[in-house]
Design a protein around this motif. Sequence first.
Motif, PDB file in Angstrom:
ATOM      1  N   GLU A 205       1.122  -1.030  -0.503  1.00 32.39           N
ATOM      2  CA  GLU A 205       0.323   0.451  -0.270  1.00 32.39           C
ATOM      3  C   GLU A 205       0.910   0.865  -0.184  1.00 32.39           C
ATOM      4  N   ASP A 206      -0.030   2.279  -0.287  1.00 32.62           N
ATOM      5  CA  ASP A 206       0.904   3.777   0.221  1.00 32.62           C
ATOM      6  C   ASP A 206       1.520   3.051   1.005  1.00 32.62           C
ATOM      7  N   LEU A 207       2.725   4.571   1.510  1.00 33.52           N
ATOM      8  CA  LEU A 207       3.538   4.334   2.378  1.00 33.52           C
ATOM      9  C   LEU A 207       2.899   5.481   4.044  1.00 33.52           C
ATOM     10  N   GLU A 208       2.543   6.315   3.389  1.00 26.83           N
ATOM     11  CA  GLU A 208       1.970   7.074   4.252  1.00 26.83           C
ATOM     12  C   GLU A 208       0.325   6.634   4.543  1.00 26.83           C
ATOM     13  N   ILE A 209      -0.333   5.540   3.936  1.00 26.72           N
ATOM     14  CA  ILE A 209      -1.820   5.511   4.973  1.00 26.72           C
ATOM     15  C   ILE A 209      -1.020   4.702   5.536  1.00 26.72           C
ATOM     16  N   GLU A 214      -0.590   2.457  11.219  1.00 28.84           N
ATOM     17  CA  GLU A 214       0.659   2.390  11.952  1.00 28.84           C
ATOM     18  C   GLU A 214       0.151   3.037  13.785  1.00 28.84           C
ATOM     19  N   LYS A 215      -0.321   4.328  13.399  1.00 31.98           N
ATOM     20  CA  LYS A 215      -0.779   4.966  14.450  1.00 31.98           C
ATOM     21  C   LYS A 215      -1.501   4.955  15.187  1.00 31.98           C
ATOM     22  N   ILE A 222      -2.228  -2.309  20.014  1.00 27.96           N
ATOM     23  CA  ILE A 222      -1.423  -3.346  18.835  1.00 27.96           C
ATOM     24  C   ILE A 222      -0.036  -3.047  18.940  1.00 27.96           C
ATOM     25  N   LYS A 223       0.982  -3.897  19.438  1.00 31.24           N
ATOM     26  CA  LYS A 223       2.151  -4.005  19.048  1.00 31.24           C
ATOM     27  C   LYS A 223       2.556  -4.470  17.632  1.00 31.24           C
ATOM     28  N   GLY A 384      -8.137   9.297   9.117  1.00 27.63           N
ATOM     29  CA  GLY A 384      -8.194   9.314   7.692  1.00 27.63           C
ATOM     30  C   GLY A 384      -7.576  10.497   6.522  1.00 27.63           C
ATOM     31  N   PHE A 385      -7.589   9.790   5.861  1.00 26.48           N
ATOM     32  CA  PHE A 385      -7.535  11.349   4.789  1.00 26.48           C
ATOM     33  C   PHE A 385      -7.946  10.237   2.972  1.00 26.48           C
TER      34      PHE A 385
END
Length: 455
Positions: A205-209, A214-215, A222-223, A384-385
């Motif tokens: 997937e797109d890295l920014e997504i 992850e954040k 979630i570890k 989101g965005f």
Amino acid sequence: MNYDLIVLGSGPGGYVAAIRASQLGLKTAIIEKEKVGGVCLNIGCIPSKALIHQAETFSRIKELEYMGIKIDKGEFDYKKVFEKSRKAADTLSKGVQFLLKKNKIELIQGFGQLISKNEIKVNDKIYSAKNILLATGSKPKSIPGFDIDEKQILSSNGALMLEKLPKSIAIIGSGVIGIEFSYIMNAFGVGVHIIEIMDRILPTEDLEIAEFLEKVYKKRNIKIYKSTKSKIIEKTENSIKLEVNGKDIIEVEKVLVAVGRSPNTENIGLETVGIELENEYVKVGNYYKTNVENIYAIGDIVKTPQLAHVASKEGEIVVEHIAGLETEEFIDLNKIPSAIYSEPQIASFGLTEEKLKELKIEYNKFSFPYRGVGKSVAIEKSEGFVKILTDKTTNEILGAHIIGAEATELIHEVLLAKNAELLPEDIAKMIHAHPTLSEGIMEAFRGIEGWAIHI
């Protein structure tokens, strides 16, 4: 010949192809060794989405508690959740059986093997056809050191069939399957550890997504371990100890191996008729033809994205070609929608920003945040965005990447625009109902044009 077409496998690729073939006047049979509908309907897409729906419902308890409603979670029974997922799968499998019958397609139950370019053997009986379509799907991959027993060390199949939740789980792999199960388990209160060998989650997937998700996941405790290898150092009846990063130890009740899927190409007679393989996958050309003139292959056994909707479209292309209709020779990979049912949802198509940089394509980019959309704030789904990428010279839409509420539905407006060769201004100027989440699409394209209003 008994048939114009025999389809081997009744998943979304096989059964859709069979129905389309029947519509086009081809006498068709379909062979299935297990339940009609394949992995997707029975132990994949459908039951997993049923579990995700139940997880979302469970998560909304906090909203009810905010209203002053007291809920006793002590009586929660995950087996009821499991039963709902099986009911959804069974309902749709029966629905596909009805469609096959309605379209006068013969369903042959049993394991099919090619014995010649026109013949398939099933249960010691031989069936012949002018054309054969291979749609045998895939199975979960395993990895050394993690022997799947579907009790403590699970594949996605085993995870879907759990009737009782573990207290903790380590999920090996952060692709679509790993990310979706992480959400399900975490929502129901399971301690989740994601272990990923790459330096990021969701590698395709797109890295920014991926970084945004992850954040969000980390906020939910979630570890996540990236650039990490793991191995089992101790296994008892009730727990598994894993070494991660070569030093840290985590202890969990179960492990889910979610490192992808392997094509089902063994023992179906490919070598008997001389069908060429390429790294386990069936090698195909235009119209998904194999090197054997009248044999075609689609879905997870060919090197295209392992997605149900891709298999279905490939099946349609094959049978339309066989029937003599004018059709595309293959799917445009840049027009395939991807859908991930995490919370928030993720959807995309086309090129990622990283790929554009790699290809040295100059591009415009605009990301519009969900918090700028009235409805997302009203329904408390403002994470989101919407990210749009266009060609700097021609303004052609090159890719779209959405993370947020109903992303898997919203992506299709942008994909329709791409298919219709529309430009950003066409969406930017189109009236969108207010308040709707789709206003985020409109605003993102206005942003590309330089005049976003709500930011």
